[in-house]
Design a protein around this motif. Structure first.
Motif, mmCIF file in Angstrom:
data_model
loop_
_atom_site.group_PDB
_atom_site.id
_atom_site.type_symbol
_atom_site.label_atom_id
_atom_site.label_comp_id
_atom_site.label_asym_id
_atom_site.label_seq_id
_atom_site.Cartn_x
_atom_site.Cartn_y
_atom_site.Cartn_z
ATOM 1 N N SER A 138 50.091 64.529 57.554
ATOM 2 C CA SER A 138 51.161 65.326 56.933
ATOM 3 C C SER A 138 52.379 64.452 56.628
ATOM 4 C CB SER A 138 51.584 66.469 57.858
ATOM 5 O OG SER A 138 50.528 67.379 58.010
ATOM 6 N N ALA A 139 52.637 63.463 57.475
ATOM 7 C CA ALA A 139 53.778 62.570 57.242
ATOM 8 C C ALA A 139 53.538 61.734 55.973
ATOM 9 C CB ALA A 139 53.984 61.661 58.444
ATOM 10 N N ILE A 140 52.295 61.335 55.764
ATOM 11 C CA ILE A 140 51.966 60.562 54.555
ATOM 12 C C ILE A 140 52.145 61.446 53.320
ATOM 13 C CG2 ILE A 140 50.111 59.328 53.356
ATOM 14 C CD1 ILE A 140 49.020 58.572 56.160
ATOM 15 N N LEU A 141 51.710 62.695 53.437
ATOM 16 C CA LEU A 141 51.888 63.648 52.333
ATOM 17 C C LEU A 141 53.377 63.815 52.007
ATOM 18 C CD1 LEU A 141 50.801 65.919 50.421
ATOM 19 C CD2 LEU A 141 50.999 67.488 52.369
ATOM 20 N N VAL A 142 54.190 63.976 53.023
ATOM 21 C CA VAL A 142 55.635 64.160 52.810
ATOM 22 C C VAL A 142 56.226 62.913 52.157
ATOM 23 C CG1 VAL A 142 57.869 64.403 53.992
ATOM 24 C CG2 VAL A 142 55.929 65.838 54.664
ATOM 25 N N ALA A 143 55.851 61.737 52.658
ATOM 26 C CA ALA A 143 56.380 60.486 52.098
ATOM 27 C C ALA A 143 56.023 60.380 50.608
ATOM 28 C CB ALA A 143 55.819 59.286 52.867
ATOM 29 N N PHE A 144 54.787 60.717 50.265
ATOM 30 C CA PHE A 144 54.362 60.587 48.871
ATOM 31 C C PHE A 144 55.062 61.616 47.989
ATOM 32 C CE2 PHE A 144 51.336 61.274 45.325
ATOM 33 C CZ PHE A 144 51.382 59.990 44.788
ATOM 34 N N ARG A 145 55.138 62.847 48.477
ATOM 35 C CA ARG A 145 55.840 63.868 47.671
ATOM 36 C C ARG A 145 57.300 63.466 47.433
ATOM 37 N NH1 ARG A 145 54.202 69.486 50.566
ATOM 38 N NH2 ARG A 145 52.187 69.880 49.599
ATOM 39 N N LEU B 49 58.537 60.484 47.331
ATOM 40 C CA LEU B 49 58.567 59.376 46.383
ATOM 41 C C LEU B 49 58.371 59.877 44.952
ATOM 42 C CD1 LEU B 49 58.578 56.415 45.577
ATOM 43 C CD2 LEU B 49 56.146 56.319 46.131
ATOM 44 N N VAL B 50 57.403 60.773 44.768
ATOM 45 C CA VAL B 50 57.150 61.286 43.412
ATOM 46 C C VAL B 50 58.390 62.012 42.894
ATOM 47 C CG1 VAL B 50 55.742 62.882 42.049
ATOM 48 C CG2 VAL B 50 54.650 61.396 43.727
#
Ligand code: SF4
Length: 262
Positions: free
Chosen positions: A19-26, A28-29
């Motif tokens: 979930s942390a990776i998902l948050v980081a990517f969102r 960034l986008v």
């Protein structure tokens, strides 16, 4: 960030660092959209098979779920068909270091202009806990109940040897740091490889160790010297270094290929 979410229910274990990776990517986008350096219609995310692969269900952008270990051929096919697309891949250590290791090596070798983020939890988590290529010696799981007798391989060293032009490592527990590394990977022209330490809190919970045993590289990095990067990724240190170890510019696969086919 709302419009990057989907209606799919998040089914990762509560507290899973995926979930942390998902948050980081969102995040960034959202930043890249605001800066107008990225249009959502030009972004494609490809997922492999494993717990990480669910990330494509949670991103309201163009996505593709590939076969096990085969996301890199899919990503390269998308990039060749339409070089104007930004192609980002989410994979796992089971997916890219075990099942799809041959594709990983060749994508790095040919410097395909795609970005690969590997959720490295050192275990096959979706299948409930078998050893992968990065499980440590002695790891006890479903396939190695008495402890793995194998040494893990070093994915960063493998990528440097194979010819990757951007080699980095980050830790999912540091969302801002992960977002920054993802940005640098996306801004790099050529094959960018990021190993993301992502503890599996259910089958191999390494959070305590990594929360206390990571540090960020200093300003000497990224290096343009292969020997310097190799020395650093193989250094026997008490703590695990995070950051961009190696970054060089080289012609991409697509740049070299296009004059031949047009
Ligand atoms: Fe995350 Fe592990 Fe649960 Fe998979 S099994 S969702 S990697 S905590």
């Amino acid at each position: 960030m709302e419009n990057l979410a989907t209606s799919a229910k998040i089914t990762w274990c509560p507290g899973c660092p995926n979930s942390a990776i998902l948050v980081a990517f969102r995040k960034l986008v959202e930043e890249l959209k605001t800066e107008r350096s990225l249009k959502l219609e030009n972004l494609v995310a490809v997922g492999g098979i494993g717990c990480h692969g669910k990330i494509t269900d949670y991103l309201n952008i163009n996505t593709f779920t590939s076969l096990h270990g085969r996301l890199l051929p899919t990503m390269q096919g998308i990039k060749i068909a339409n070089p104007s697309l930004q192609v980002v891949g989410f994979s796992g250590d089971g997916d890219s270091y075990s099942e799809g290791a041959e594709h990983l090596i060749h994508a790095a070798k040919r410097n395909s202009d795609v970005n690969l983020f590997v959720h490295d939890n050192q275990v096959f988590a979706l299948t409930t806990g078998q050893a992968t290529a990065t499980s440590p010696k002695g790891f006890k799981g479903k396939s190695t109940p008495s402890g793995s007798t194998e040494e893990p391989f070093n994915p960063l060293l493998l990528m440097l040897a194979a010819g990757a032009t951007f080699v980095a490592r980050t830790y999912a527990g540091d969302i801002e740091g992960t977002k920054k590394i993802m940005r640098q990977a996306i801004e790099h022209k050529g094959f960018s490889f990021v190993d993301i330490i992502q503890p599996c809190i259910t089958f191999y919970d390494t959070r305590d160790f990594y929360n206390n045993h990571v540090y960020w590289l200093d300003k000497k990095f990224p290096s343009k010297k292969l020997e310097t990067a190799i020395k650093k990724v193989t250094a026997q240190e008490e703590k695990i270094a995070l950051g961009v170890f190696y970054k060089v510019e080289k012609p991409t696969f697509e740049e070299s290929l296009y004059p031949q086919i047009t």
